[in-house]
Design a protein around this motif. Structure first.
Motif, short mmCIF file in Angstrom:
data_model
loop_
_atom_site.label_atom_id
_atom_site.label_comp_id
_atom_site.label_asym_id
_atom_site.label_seq_id
_atom_site.Cartn_x
_atom_site.Cartn_y
_atom_site.Cartn_z
N ARG A 96 -30.89 -102.17 0.24
CA ARG A 96 -29.46 -102.79 0.61
C ARG A 96 -29.58 -103.77 1.48
O ARG A 96 -30.46 -103.54 2.67
CB ARG A 96 -28.75 -101.82 0.92
CG ARG A 96 -28.59 -100.78 -0.12
CD ARG A 96 -27.55 -99.51 0.07
NE ARG A 96 -26.25 -99.64 -0.62
CZ ARG A 96 -25.13 -98.79 -0.48
NH1 ARG A 96 -25.12 -97.83 0.28
NH2 ARG A 96 -24.16 -99.07 -1.45
N PRO A 97 -28.71 -104.80 1.80
CA PRO A 97 -28.75 -106.02 2.82
C PRO A 97 -28.50 -105.35 4.19
O PRO A 97 -28.05 -106.01 4.97
CB PRO A 97 -28.09 -107.07 2.25
CG PRO A 97 -27.16 -106.47 1.30
CD PRO A 97 -27.84 -105.17 0.82
N PHE A 98 -28.35 -104.18 4.37
CA PHE A 98 -27.89 -103.40 5.68
C PHE A 98 -28.38 -102.08 5.65
O PHE A 98 -28.70 -101.51 4.63
CB PHE A 98 -26.39 -103.35 5.63
CG PHE A 98 -25.86 -102.73 4.65
CD1 PHE A 98 -25.66 -101.20 4.46
CD2 PHE A 98 -25.24 -103.20 3.31
CE1 PHE A 98 -24.91 -100.64 3.51
CE2 PHE A 98 -24.51 -102.62 2.44
CZ PHE A 98 -24.46 -101.31 2.58
N ALA A 99 -28.73 -101.61 7.08
CA ALA A 99 -29.23 -100.45 7.28
C ALA A 99 -28.42 -99.16 7.58
O ALA A 99 -27.46 -99.35 7.94
CB ALA A 99 -30.18 -100.64 8.44
N GLU A 100 -28.67 -98.19 6.86
CA GLU A 100 -27.83 -96.92 7.28
C GLU A 100 -28.70 -95.99 7.99
O GLU A 100 -28.19 -94.86 8.56
CB GLU A 100 -27.52 -96.55 5.85
CG GLU A 100 -26.42 -97.28 5.13
CD GLU A 100 -25.92 -96.90 4.05
OE1 GLU A 100 -24.68 -96.57 3.74
OE2 GLU A 100 -26.94 -96.91 2.96
N SER A 101 -29.98 -96.20 8.23
CA SER A 101 -30.88 -95.16 9.05
C SER A 101 -32.31 -96.11 9.55
O SER A 101 -32.37 -97.10 8.97
CB SER A 101 -31.22 -94.12 8.22
OG SER A 101 -32.15 -94.13 7.19
N GLY A 102 -33.14 -95.25 10.29
CA GLY A 102 -34.11 -96.10 10.69
C GLY A 102 -34.21 -96.62 12.02
O GLY A 102 -35.25 -97.25 12.50
N PHE A 103 -32.97 -97.05 12.62
CA PHE A 103 -32.87 -97.81 13.75
C PHE A 103 -32.07 -97.03 14.96
O PHE A 103 -31.73 -96.02 14.80
CB PHE A 103 -31.57 -98.82 13.50
CG PHE A 103 -30.30 -98.31 13.03
CD1 PHE A 103 -29.20 -97.94 13.75
CD2 PHE A 103 -29.94 -98.45 11.57
CE1 PHE A 103 -28.21 -97.19 13.26
CE2 PHE A 103 -28.78 -97.76 11.07
CZ PHE A 103 -28.00 -97.48 11.93
N ASP A 104 -32.56 -97.41 16.17
CA ASP A 104 -31.88 -97.22 17.29
C ASP A 104 -30.56 -97.59 17.54
O ASP A 104 -29.50 -96.95 17.91
CB ASP A 104 -32.71 -97.30 18.34
CG ASP A 104 -34.03 -96.81 18.53
OD1 ASP A 104 -34.23 -95.55 18.42
OD2 ASP A 104 -35.05 -97.78 18.56
#
Lengths: 282, 353
Positions: free
Chosen positions: B148-156
């Motif tokens: 998807r063009p946005f993140a829902e996990s994996g980031f700080d």
């Protein structure tokens, strides 16, 4: 130079950093193959038959080399190295007392547990005898764990045959059948002549309980597998060791990838059942 | 503090200043489009948070194109010098596809019996700040590969650009420490702002969907690829490939490397690793005189097929995920104008496009 890892007695954490080994014996087996016995300067190497190591010649580089000794022989490891490239070419001049870097052991090795109690048929051609020898020595040293042992060894010419003295010892043994052949005999050769697959006619194979370990050049492998299959040995009990361009040895650099496997990590030992599906038919 | 907060333009500037990393790499505006660059070295650079994804991938920040992995002399290896001392770093402006690539590389380098200490050290020292794609590159096709063009996990931290300001989502404790430093500039998001975020996200999905034209890499596609690998259908791809390897170097998940030793000084040697590419003819060639030893993939067609299948069929077997994030960078990097979406479409037999 700061203290090395070995001098500190610590284990190297990085899989890319070799440990130091000293050559305790070196022997030019044929014009191109050189034999080395090594002693690790730190912890001895814990390995299984059929595994390999990365051998570093300082300032030159590293090559993946099969271990040709068996862990039953003690703490030293033995390598048979054919001089074909930069690193293996440089090793021609290495003698007892010289030092090398060793990474590993890598790879899965032969599944000796699965072979226990079975008849073992070895078919080794040319340099294929090096990795096979690690298992032959293992099986002969633990002779009571296995059924009938048959060793078929072949070489192009008599002077290219590796481990000649050792093969002579195997021939003398009453608990193993050893047959040797060469494609092109010289005037002193008194043994079998012809390709290795011809030896199959001279041996009895009980397909219900035989593991066929076949290691050699691709063309030999192809025809030896056909012989084993014709004798009724099932595909999952035909075992081979693949050769690939291995760099890292730990399944990361990608060079030895065939389809979904890394030969360095998931192999180099595979069954024919697996190899059949690993063909580079792409 | 809530998991989500609102920051104004100024607030975001302060937030990024609060990222107290020794090295900050960020997506910035460049003449030819957004690129990742060392922010402290180009202080005048403007962040590119509302532009499409940068044209280069983030992989160089995790696995540099060239690095030293061991140092030795004739006496032995210098374990201390063979270790990576890694500064704390922040990567700002990563896209959702970049985070998928990191998840893939994590499986390669951090899982299994052997961990890569260099990758590990960098990952541990890095703060990941991602941003939603409010603008989509014409080559993007993340939704076709399950993204998807946005993140829902994996980031700080994840940033959603809004009309006036930004929504910042906290993903980890490490991310929270950063937002805590600018707590006075942050506000609770309003329902309107949250609704704006949802609408912006849907708009981006719609845009990517529009350009993928129904392309979906499903399990069935993987089976189809495996079945067609022996056929001539990949010949056209190989005919256009000029063997430059740009696709593999630009790809965020391609991770193959070469190891070689070189003289580093008097009686001092180094083991170097560089990026390598399975597209190149010598990649899997073994030692020996020409002809004596086979190269397992002698034809370019077989190498193109291997790359394609590794992405879409072998990677799921090896790592449980596709080796393609749908970032489309290989499409603009290709000198032969090979469009991997079209290659897939043709193999699948979809001629609707």
């Amino acid at each position: 130079m700061t203290q090395t890892d070995i001098e500190k007695g610590a284990a190297a954490a990085s899989p890319y950093v070799p440990k130091m080994a000293r050559i305790v014996a070196a022997d030019q087996m044929t014009e191109t193959e050189r034999f080395f016995r090594l002693e690790m300067e730190g912890e001895p190497l814990a390995y299984e038959p059929g595994q390999f190591v990365g051998v570093t010649v300082f300032g030159v580089g590293e090559s993946p080399i099969s271990i040709c000794s068996s862990p039953t022989q003690g703490e030293r490891i033995e390598l048979t190295i054919r001089s074909v490239g930069l690193v293996t070419g440089a090793l021609r001049t290495f003698e007892a007392g010289d030092r090398l870097g060793i990474r590993g052991p890598f790879g899965n090795g032969f599944d000796t547990g699965a072979m226990k109690g079975q008849d073992v048929l070895f078919v080794a051609g040319g340099l294929g005898l090096a990795p096979t020898r690690s298992l032959i020595r293992y099986v002969l040293d633990k002779r009571e764990d296995f059924g009938k042992v048959t060793i078929l060894a072949g070489a192009r010419e008599p002077n290219l045959l590796l481990f000649r003295e050792e093969i002579a010892e195997w021939v003398e043994r009453s608990d193993a059948d050893t047959l040797v052949t060469v494609n092109q005999p010289d005037k002193d050769w008194k043994g079998n002549v012809g390709v290795i697959t011809r030896l199959f006619k001279q041996v009895e194979i009980d397909p219900a309980r035989t593991c066929a370990v076949i290691v050699g050049p691709p063309v030999m492998f192809k025809f030896a597998v056909l012989e084993a299959l014709a004798a009724g040995v099932p595909e999952h009990r035909i075992i081979c060791s693949l050769e690939r361009h291995m760099k890292c040895g730990v399944g990361k650099c990608g060079h030895c990838q065939i389809r979904g496997v890394y030969v360095c990590r998931d192999g180099p030992v595979f069954t024919y059942e697996q190899v059949k599906r690993l063909r580079e038919g792409i | 503090m809530s998991k989500m907060l609102f920051l104004s333009e100024d607030g975001l500037v302060r937030l990024l200043e609060a990222v107290k990393a020794s090295e900050v790499y960020a997506a910035v505006r460049r003449e030819r489009g957004p690129e990742y660059c060392h922010l402290q070295k180009v202080p005048e650079a403007e962040l590119a948070l509302r532009e499409p994804r940068p044209s280069s991938s983030l992989k160089a920040f995790l696995q540099p194109a060239k690095e030293r992995v061991a140092v030795y002399t004739n006496e032995g290896f210098d374990v201390e010098a063979s270790r990576l001392v890694c500064e704390d770093r922040a990567l700002v402006g990563l896209r959702a596809c970049d985070l998928v690539a990191i998840a893939y590389l994590d499986k390669v380098f951090r899982e299994g019996d052997f961990k890569d200490p260099f990758y590990e050290a960098r990952r541990e020292s890095e703060l990941l700040v991602s941003v939603d794609c409010v603008a989509v590159h014409e080559n993007c096709f993340c939704t076709a590969v399950g993204g998807r063009p946005f993140a829902e996990s994996g980031f700080d931290l994840n940033i959603t650009p809004l009309e006036s300001g930004y929504l910042v989502e906290v993903g980890t404790e490490r991310g929270r420490e950063v937002v805590d430093r600018v707590a006075d500039a942050a506000a609770e998001p309003t329902d309107e702002q949250l609704a704006e975020r949802n609408a912006a996200r849907q708009k981006s999905i719609d845009q990517v969907e529009k350009q993928t034209r129904g392309l979906r890499v499903t399990d069935k596609v993987q089976e189809l690829l495996l079945a067609k690998q022996g056929t001539d259908e990949l010949s056209e791809m190989a005919a256009r490939c000029v063997e430059c390897a740009a696709c593999t170097f630009i790809c965020p998940t391609c991770h193959c490397f070469h190891l070689y030793d070189q003289v580093g000084g008097e009686e001092n040697f180094e083991r170097i690793r560089t990026w390598d590419s399975c597209i190149l003819g010598g990649y899997s060639r073994m030692a020996g005189p020409a002809g004596a030893k086979p190269t397992p993939r002698p034809s370019l067609r077989s190498r193109c097929a291997n790359r394609l299948l590794h992405k879409y069929a072998f990677s799921p077997q090896q790592y449980g995920m596709l080796g393609c994030t749908g970032c489309g960078r290989c499409i603009e990097a290709c000198c032969g104008e090979i469009d991997i979406r079209e290659v897939l479409r043709e193999l699948i037999g979809d001629t609707s496009g």
